[in-house]
Write a protein that holds these residues in place. Structure first.
Motif, PDB file in Angstrom:
ATOM      1  N   ILE A 106       0.834  -1.210   0.000  1.00 43.08           N
ATOM      2  CA  ILE A 106       0.000   0.000   0.000  1.00 43.08           C
ATOM      3  C   ILE A 106       0.864   1.254   0.000  1.00 43.08           C
ATOM      4  CG2 ILE A 106      -1.625   1.336   1.399  1.00 43.08           C
ATOM      5  CD1 ILE A 106      -2.906  -1.341   2.210  1.00 43.08           C
ATOM      6  N   THR A 109       2.221   1.833  -3.397  1.00 46.58           N
ATOM      7  CA  THR A 109       1.156   2.316  -4.284  1.00 46.58           C
ATOM      8  C   THR A 109       0.930   3.812  -4.088  1.00 46.58           C
ATOM      9  OG1 THR A 109       0.073   0.148  -4.176  1.00 46.58           O
ATOM     10  CG2 THR A 109      -1.239   1.988  -4.985  1.00 46.58           C
ATOM     11  N   LEU A 110       0.887   4.240  -2.842  1.00 47.19           N
ATOM     12  CA  LEU A 110       0.694   5.666  -2.557  1.00 47.19           C
ATOM     13  C   LEU A 110       1.886   6.491  -3.044  1.00 47.19           C
ATOM     14  CD1 LEU A 110      -0.833   5.451   1.045  1.00 47.19           C
ATOM     15  CD2 LEU A 110      -2.038   5.786  -1.121  1.00 47.19           C
ATOM     16  N   ALA A 120      -8.039  10.376  -7.032  1.00 49.33           N
ATOM     17  CA  ALA A 120      -9.292   9.663  -7.285  1.00 49.33           C
ATOM     18  C   ALA A 120      -9.913  10.022  -8.626  1.00 49.33           C
ATOM     19  CB  ALA A 120     -10.283   9.952  -6.156  1.00 49.33           C
ATOM     20  N   PHE A 125      -8.732   1.868  -9.688  1.00 47.42           N
ATOM     21  CA  PHE A 125      -8.103   0.767  -8.956  1.00 47.42           C
ATOM     22  C   PHE A 125      -8.765  -0.561  -9.279  1.00 47.42           C
ATOM     23  CE2 PHE A 125      -6.335   4.174  -6.463  1.00 47.42           C
ATOM     24  CZ  PHE A 125      -5.116   3.664  -6.036  1.00 47.42           C
ATOM     25  N   THR A 127      -8.377  -4.208  -7.464  1.00 45.70           N
ATOM     26  CA  THR A 127      -7.762  -4.766  -6.262  1.00 45.70           C
ATOM     27  C   THR A 127      -7.975  -6.273  -6.185  1.00 45.70           C
ATOM     28  OG1 THR A 127      -9.766  -4.272  -4.980  1.00 45.70           O
ATOM     29  CG2 THR A 127      -8.014  -2.627  -4.958  1.00 45.70           C
ATOM     30  N   GLY A 132      -6.421  -4.540   0.351  1.00 49.49           N
ATOM     31  CA  GLY A 132      -6.324  -3.408  -0.562  1.00 49.49           C
ATOM     32  C   GLY A 132      -7.678  -2.821  -0.899  1.00 49.49           C
ATOM     33  N   PHE A 136      -8.502   1.244  -0.046  1.00 47.36           N
ATOM     34  CA  PHE A 136      -8.739   2.270  -1.066  1.00 47.36           C
ATOM     35  C   PHE A 136     -10.220   2.663  -1.143  1.00 47.36           C
ATOM     36  CE2 PHE A 136      -4.727   0.334  -2.537  1.00 47.36           C
ATOM     37  CZ  PHE A 136      -3.950   1.473  -2.544  1.00 47.36           C
ATOM     38  N   THR A 137     -11.106   1.751  -0.772  1.00 48.98           N
ATOM     39  CA  THR A 137     -12.527   2.105  -0.740  1.00 48.98           C
ATOM     40  C   THR A 137     -12.802   3.122   0.363  1.00 48.98           C
ATOM     41  OG1 THR A 137     -13.168  -0.074  -1.602  1.00 48.98           O
ATOM     42  CG2 THR A 137     -14.867   1.221  -0.492  1.00 48.98           C
ATOM     43  N   ARG A 139     -10.881   5.291   1.447  1.00 44.16           N
ATOM     44  CA  ARG A 139     -10.289   6.585   1.085  1.00 44.16           C
ATOM     45  C   ARG A 139     -10.917   7.174  -0.168  1.00 44.16           C
ATOM     46  NH1 ARG A 139      -7.657   3.871   4.308  1.00 44.16           N
ATOM     47  NH2 ARG A 139      -6.150   4.713   5.787  1.00 44.16           N
ATOM     48  N   MET A 141     -11.348   6.144  -3.138  1.00 46.05           N
ATOM     49  CA  MET A 141     -10.721   5.937  -4.435  1.00 46.05           C
ATOM     50  C   MET A 141     -11.693   5.201  -5.361  1.00 46.05           C
ATOM     51  SD  MET A 141      -7.804   7.362  -4.408  1.00 46.05           S
ATOM     52  CE  MET A 141      -6.630   8.039  -3.227  1.00 46.05           C
ATOM     53  N   VAL A 143     -12.525   2.324  -7.037  1.00 44.97           N
ATOM     54  CA  VAL A 143     -12.246   0.888  -7.133  1.00 44.97           C
ATOM     55  C   VAL A 143     -13.254   0.293  -8.115  1.00 44.97           C
ATOM     56  CG1 VAL A 143     -12.055  -1.303  -5.894  1.00 44.97           C
ATOM     57  CG2 VAL A 143     -11.374   0.839  -4.775  1.00 44.97           C
TER      58      VAL A 143
END
Length: 307
Positions: A106, A109-110, A120, A125, A127, A132, A136-137, A139, A141, A143
């Motif tokens: 992670i 990735t960041l 975003a 993404f 995953t 993961g 990311f969900t 945050r 993002m 997905v």
């Protein structure tokens, strides 16, 4: 038994039970690691052959070229277009107790997103693994695809559906380029995160494979091909196999690293439990010795008082 001694003894028993569990989990992870290493060794032979064919085709410029925004006449996987959205395929585990395995993936990735100014709005993404997906969900993002429940020793059939979805999303312009982020297994005590571009397939994305083949064939004539039945028919088979080999290889590699990380984490937990047990037993013995000394002193004092 004094209350303090009973508490320490209860902690010793509890810690010993925990050590038994972590030791058993270490044995299970080590067994899974041995299984997947055997499977990976045989698969790498196939993957190397596919990469060799692709590298030779790239050297012979059989891919041709497609200008940005123009579809390739050979395969959709070769189509290059202006990058509006970047796809990131992140491979993590479905569970915890794997040390720093997930956090390293992670974090890388960041870092990759920061280096390429991704957020975003301009990233998508995909995953593999529950860790993961949740990260990311939460945050907010984008997905667009998630897959969980990968077997401890993944089968090739599992990857076909993943690759089909990944390539269809690329063809449908959900994203314009795709990167894969996964933990690469180095050895039983070490791993490192790799970030590699998968789509579109080109001489640039093939990178080291083409360079190594060029070095091998430095004194040889560049390969040229006559295609039978046709160029399009050949590429319709070879390129999907290459994509499958890349994704499947990344999942195998990530799973191998996951089992190694789990084994190391459980061994460290068992060792720490052993240290705690030693400390508690020393504390228990000292307290027990002090209690016995106190009892003897009281008995002797009582006897003296009776005399």
């Amino acid at each position: 038994m004094p209350a303090s001694l009973a508490i320490v003894k209860r902690k010793i028993v509890s810690t010993k039970n925990t050590r038994q569990i972590t030791s058993a989990m270490q044995m299970v992870s080590t067994s899974k690691l041995n299984q997947i290493q055997h499977h990976t060794t045989t698969y790498q032979i196939y993957a190397a052959k596919v990469e060799s064919v692709i590298a030779h085709l790239a050297q012979s410029h059989a891919f041709g070229s497609s200008s940005a925004g123009q579809a390739s006449s050979v395969s959709p996987l070769l189509t290059q277009r202006p990058v509006k959205k970047t796809g990131i395929l992140v491979i993590t585990s479905d569970r915890g107790l794997v040390g720093s395995y997930n956090s390293n993936v992670i974090k890388s990735t960041l870092d990759f997103m920061n280096e390429h100014d991704l957020n975003a709005d301009n990233s998508v993404f995909l995953t593999i693994g529950n860790t993961g997906t949740e990260f990311f969900t939460k945050r907010q993002m984008n997905v667009a695809y998630e897959y969980t429940g990968v077997n401890d020793v993944p089968k090739f059939e599992e990857v076909r559906e993943i690759v089909k979805t990944v390539t269809e999303m690329y063809s449908n312009e959900v994203y314009d380029q795709l990167y894969v982020v996964h933990s690469h297994y180095v050895n039983r005590i070490s791993s490192e995160v790799e970030v590699s571009q998968m789509l579109p397939i080109s001489e640039e994305t093939l990178g080291d494979i083409v360079d190594s083949k060029e070095a091998e064939n430095a004194d040889q004539v560049s390969p040229a091909y006559d295609f039978e039945p046709s160029e399009d028919d050949i590429f319709s088979v070879v390129l999907p196999q290459y994509a499958e080999s890349k994704v499947y290889g990344a999942i195998l590699d990530a799973k191998t690293s996951e089992h190694a990380s789990s084994s190391n984490a459980m061994r460290a937990a068992s060792d720490n439990a052993g240290d705690v047990i030693g400390s508690l037993e020393l504390k228990y013995n000292r307290a027990r010795q002090a209690a016995i000394t106190t009892e003897i002193t009281e008995i002797v004092g009582g006897q003296v008082a009776l005399e």
